[in-house]
Design a protein around this motif. Structure first.
Motif, PDB file in Angstrom:
ATOM      1  N   CYS A 128      -3.478   9.776   4.567  1.00  0.00           N
ATOM      2  CA  CYS A 128      -2.750   9.300   5.921  1.00  0.00           C
ATOM      3  C   CYS A 128      -2.173  10.412   6.723  1.00  0.00           C
ATOM      4  O   CYS A 128      -1.845  11.358   6.310  1.00  0.00           O
ATOM      5  CB  CYS A 128      -1.819   8.260   5.533  1.00  0.00           C
ATOM      6  SG  CYS A 128      -1.241   7.409   6.835  1.00  0.00           S
ATOM      7  N   CYS A 133       3.788   9.852   5.019  1.00  0.00           N
ATOM      8  CA  CYS A 133       2.836   9.103   4.173  1.00  0.00           C
ATOM      9  C   CYS A 133       1.734  10.178   4.048  1.00  0.00           C
ATOM     10  O   CYS A 133       1.206  10.627   5.030  1.00  0.00           O
ATOM     11  CB  CYS A 133       2.450   8.126   5.078  1.00  0.00           C
ATOM     12  SG  CYS A 133       1.443   7.078   4.104  1.00  0.00           S
ATOM     13  N   CYS A 149      -3.593   5.176   6.088  1.00  0.00           N
ATOM     14  CA  CYS A 149      -3.926   4.544   4.879  1.00  0.00           C
ATOM     15  C   CYS A 149      -3.792   3.113   4.939  1.00  0.00           C
ATOM     16  O   CYS A 149      -4.601   2.378   4.349  1.00  0.00           O
ATOM     17  CB  CYS A 149      -2.797   4.984   4.138  1.00  0.00           C
ATOM     18  SG  CYS A 149      -1.127   4.200   4.380  1.00  0.00           S
ATOM     19  N   CYS A 153       0.869   1.912   8.869  1.00  0.00           N
ATOM     20  CA  CYS A 153       1.021   3.532   9.194  1.00  0.00           C
ATOM     21  C   CYS A 153       0.129   3.730  10.687  1.00  0.00           C
ATOM     22  O   CYS A 153       0.711   4.532  11.633  1.00  0.00           O
ATOM     23  CB  CYS A 153       0.051   4.452   8.184  1.00  0.00           C
ATOM     24  SG  CYS A 153       1.457   5.014   6.971  1.00  0.00           S
TER      25      CYS A 153
END
Ligand SMILES: [Zn+2]
Length: 171
Positions: A128, A133, A149, A153
């Motif tokens: 990601c 993240c 992801c 996000c």
């Protein structure tokens, strides 16, 4: 253990992997039930963490070519041998057998990943690009190329970029 679905593989890497957990601030949280990754409830936590930690660098490698190299190196490390089995009619299938039985889950995951990059290319796997993240992702076969992801996000990154632009405009 012979195969691992790609969704389950991604869950394994993100829920048990040290880096994805720490990046998300979940390093101290309890691990989920292994059944969420399609595994037996009795699966050993140490094995899951170790397997996830060996797989995450494949997704995190900077270029698609590096991802293939990482994957190739891991496959070599497991000392896997490929066997052909068949039924009476001669319908054959491959079996990937690890040198050490402790690597059975890792080898199942490597086989799934090898199938993905051979059939569809290593640009279809990655981590990601969101803030806080580093979760792994595998593109669905007919999806658009992705950077995040999850839609959460991607949405968060969109909002952050929008805020950044309006701040700059206000100056
Ligand atoms: Zn993410």
């Amino acid at each position: 253990m012979h195969t691992l679905e790609s969704d389950d593989l991604v869950t394994l890497v993100n829920e048990w992997g040290t880096r994805p957990r720490e990046e998300a601030g979940e390093g101290d949280e309890a691990f989920p039930d292994p059944r969420t990754a399609g595994l037996a409830a009795s699966e050993d936590t140490d094995v899951l963490v170790r397997t996830a930690d060996r797989l995450h660098p494949v997704f995190a490698a900077p270029t698609p070519r590096d991802r293939v190299r990482q994957l190739d190196r891991l496959i070599a490390e497991t000392g896997v041998t490929v066997h052909l089995r068949s039924d009476d009619a001669g319908h054959a299938h491959e079996e990937w057998v690890p040198a050490r039985s402790a690597d059975a889950l890792l080898v199942a995951a490597l086989r799934t990943l090898a199938d993905v990059v051979v059939l569809r290319g290593a640009q279809t796997i990655g981590v990601c690009g969101g803030q806080e993240c580093v979760d792994a992702w595998i593109d669905s076969p007919r999806g658009r190329p992705r950077r995040y992801c999850s839609t959460q996000c991607a949405g968060r990154a969109r909002v952050a970029a929008h805020r950044r632009r309006s701040r700059e405009d206000a100056r």
